[in-house]
Motif scaffolding. Structure first.
Motif, PDB file in Angstrom:
ATOM      1  N   THR A   1      61.692 -22.382 -22.958  1.00 23.07           N
ATOM      2  CA  THR A   1      61.134 -22.891 -22.412  1.00 23.07           C
ATOM      3  C   THR A   1      60.009 -23.776 -24.156  1.00 23.07           C
ATOM      4  O   THR A   1      60.796 -23.221 -24.649  1.00 23.07           O
ATOM      5  N   ALA A   2      59.023 -24.914 -24.224  1.00 22.13           N
ATOM      6  CA  ALA A   2      59.523 -25.849 -25.392  1.00 22.13           C
ATOM      7  C   ALA A   2      57.806 -25.683 -25.190  1.00 22.13           C
ATOM      8  O   ALA A   2      56.939 -26.257 -24.643  1.00 22.13           O
ATOM      9  N   PRO A   3      57.351 -25.260 -26.210  1.00 19.72           N
ATOM     10  CA  PRO A   3      55.950 -24.956 -26.409  1.00 19.72           C
ATOM     11  C   PRO A   3      55.412 -26.371 -27.530  1.00 19.72           C
ATOM     12  O   PRO A   3      57.133 -27.425 -28.235  1.00 19.72           O
TER      13      PRO A   3
ATOM     14  N   LYS B   1      56.248 -26.131 -21.458  1.00 24.04           N
ATOM     15  CA  LYS B   1      57.267 -26.831 -20.792  1.00 24.04           C
ATOM     16  C   LYS B   1      58.054 -26.282 -20.490  1.00 24.04           C
ATOM     17  O   LYS B   1      58.722 -25.329 -21.086  1.00 24.04           O
ATOM     18  N   ILE B   2      57.525 -25.471 -19.131  1.00 21.17           N
ATOM     19  CA  ILE B   2      58.598 -23.795 -18.715  1.00 21.17           C
ATOM     20  C   ILE B   2      60.274 -24.804 -17.433  1.00 21.17           C
ATOM     21  O   ILE B   2      59.547 -25.932 -16.612  1.00 21.17           O
TER      22      ILE B   2
ATOM     23  N   ARG C   1      55.049 -27.665 -16.550  1.00 17.47           N
ATOM     24  CA  ARG C   1      53.819 -28.271 -17.868  1.00 17.47           C
ATOM     25  C   ARG C   1      52.594 -27.218 -17.230  1.00 17.47           C
ATOM     26  O   ARG C   1      51.768 -27.975 -16.819  1.00 17.47           O
ATOM     27  N   LEU C   2      52.230 -27.226 -18.520  1.00 17.14           N
ATOM     28  CA  LEU C   2      50.325 -26.444 -18.927  1.00 17.14           C
ATOM     29  C   LEU C   2      50.340 -26.277 -19.990  1.00 17.14           C
ATOM     30  O   LEU C   2      51.076 -26.220 -21.006  1.00 17.14           O
ATOM     31  N   GLN C   3      48.824 -27.089 -20.086  1.00 15.39           N
ATOM     32  CA  GLN C   3      48.448 -26.651 -21.352  1.00 15.39           C
ATOM     33  C   GLN C   3      46.862 -27.002 -21.726  1.00 15.39           C
ATOM     34  O   GLN C   3      46.497 -27.334 -20.562  1.00 15.39           O
TER      35      GLN C   3
ATOM     36  N   PHE D   1      54.046 -31.278 -13.210  1.00 16.79           N
ATOM     37  CA  PHE D   1      55.341 -31.461 -13.234  1.00 16.79           C
ATOM     38  C   PHE D   1      56.042 -32.573 -14.249  1.00 16.79           C
ATOM     39  O   PHE D   1      55.550 -33.826 -14.790  1.00 16.79           O
ATOM     40  N   SER D   2      57.038 -32.152 -14.359  1.00 16.09           N
ATOM     41  CA  SER D   2      57.855 -33.708 -15.804  1.00 16.09           C
ATOM     42  C   SER D   2      58.905 -33.750 -14.626  1.00 16.09           C
ATOM     43  O   SER D   2      59.631 -32.481 -14.826  1.00 16.09           O
TER      44      SER D   2
END
Length: 169
Positions: free
Chosen positions: A96-98, A128-129, A138-140, A164-165
């Motif tokens: 995951t990428a915070p 980003k998961i 992506r959740l923000q 989604f990315s």
């Protein structure tokens, strides 16, 4: 998505969202007026974004949104343009990428009798998961300040974006 991220990579994304719009109190000659808060829901898609990786940790992300509201014989068009700067905190392969985001934008609203443009700034944190080699969910969480002008009230917005990315490499 960490393998797909890096200098020169491009991220394409579609986001939906939900939020709470809280208008500022309005001072009139008759006293203070507090407009009702509004819950906003942008599903399935409220914006399109394109992220350009300037380095492994820094991404510049322009976005576009188009909203059409119609009811009771009235129609309102809203066009939003924005740019966010994302700072990524991790680059573990396939992890995951915070990230943190900071940005600004404009919203042009037109109800048929002439439009008005409002400026905003925003900030948030997200993650980003990975969902594949070149894709991620992506959740923000976001806080946004809409500045008052002659036609539109100032407001705070608190909400969540999810989407989604897709990465070019």
């Amino acid at each position: 998505p960490a393998q797909a991220q890096g200098r020169g990579a491009v991220e394409l994304g579609l986001d939906g969202g939900i939020g709470l719009l809280m208008y500022d109190d309005i001072e009139t000659i008759f006293g203070s007026f507090d407009p009702d808060n509004i819950v906003t829901i942008g599903l399935p898609v409220q914006s399109f974004r394109v992220g350009f990786y300037l380095s492994d940790q820094v991404e510049l992300e322009p976005s576009l949104s188009l909203i059409l509201l119609s009811g009771g014989g009235d129609t309102i068009h809203q066009l939003g343009l924005g740019t966010d700067l994302l700072i990524h905190f991790g680059s573990a392969p396939r992890g995951t990428a915070p990230f943190a985001s900071f940005g600004m934008g404009i919203l042009n609203a037109d109800a048929g009798s002439g439009g008005s443009t409002q400026v905003h700034v925003n900030g948030g944190f997200g993650v980003k998961i990975p969902t594949g080699d070149r894709s991620a969910f992506r959740l923000q969480g976001v806080v946004q300040r809409d500045f008052e002008n002659d036609d539109l009230f100032g407001a705070w917005q608190v909400g969540a974006r999810f989407g989604f990315s897709f990465f070019t490499r």
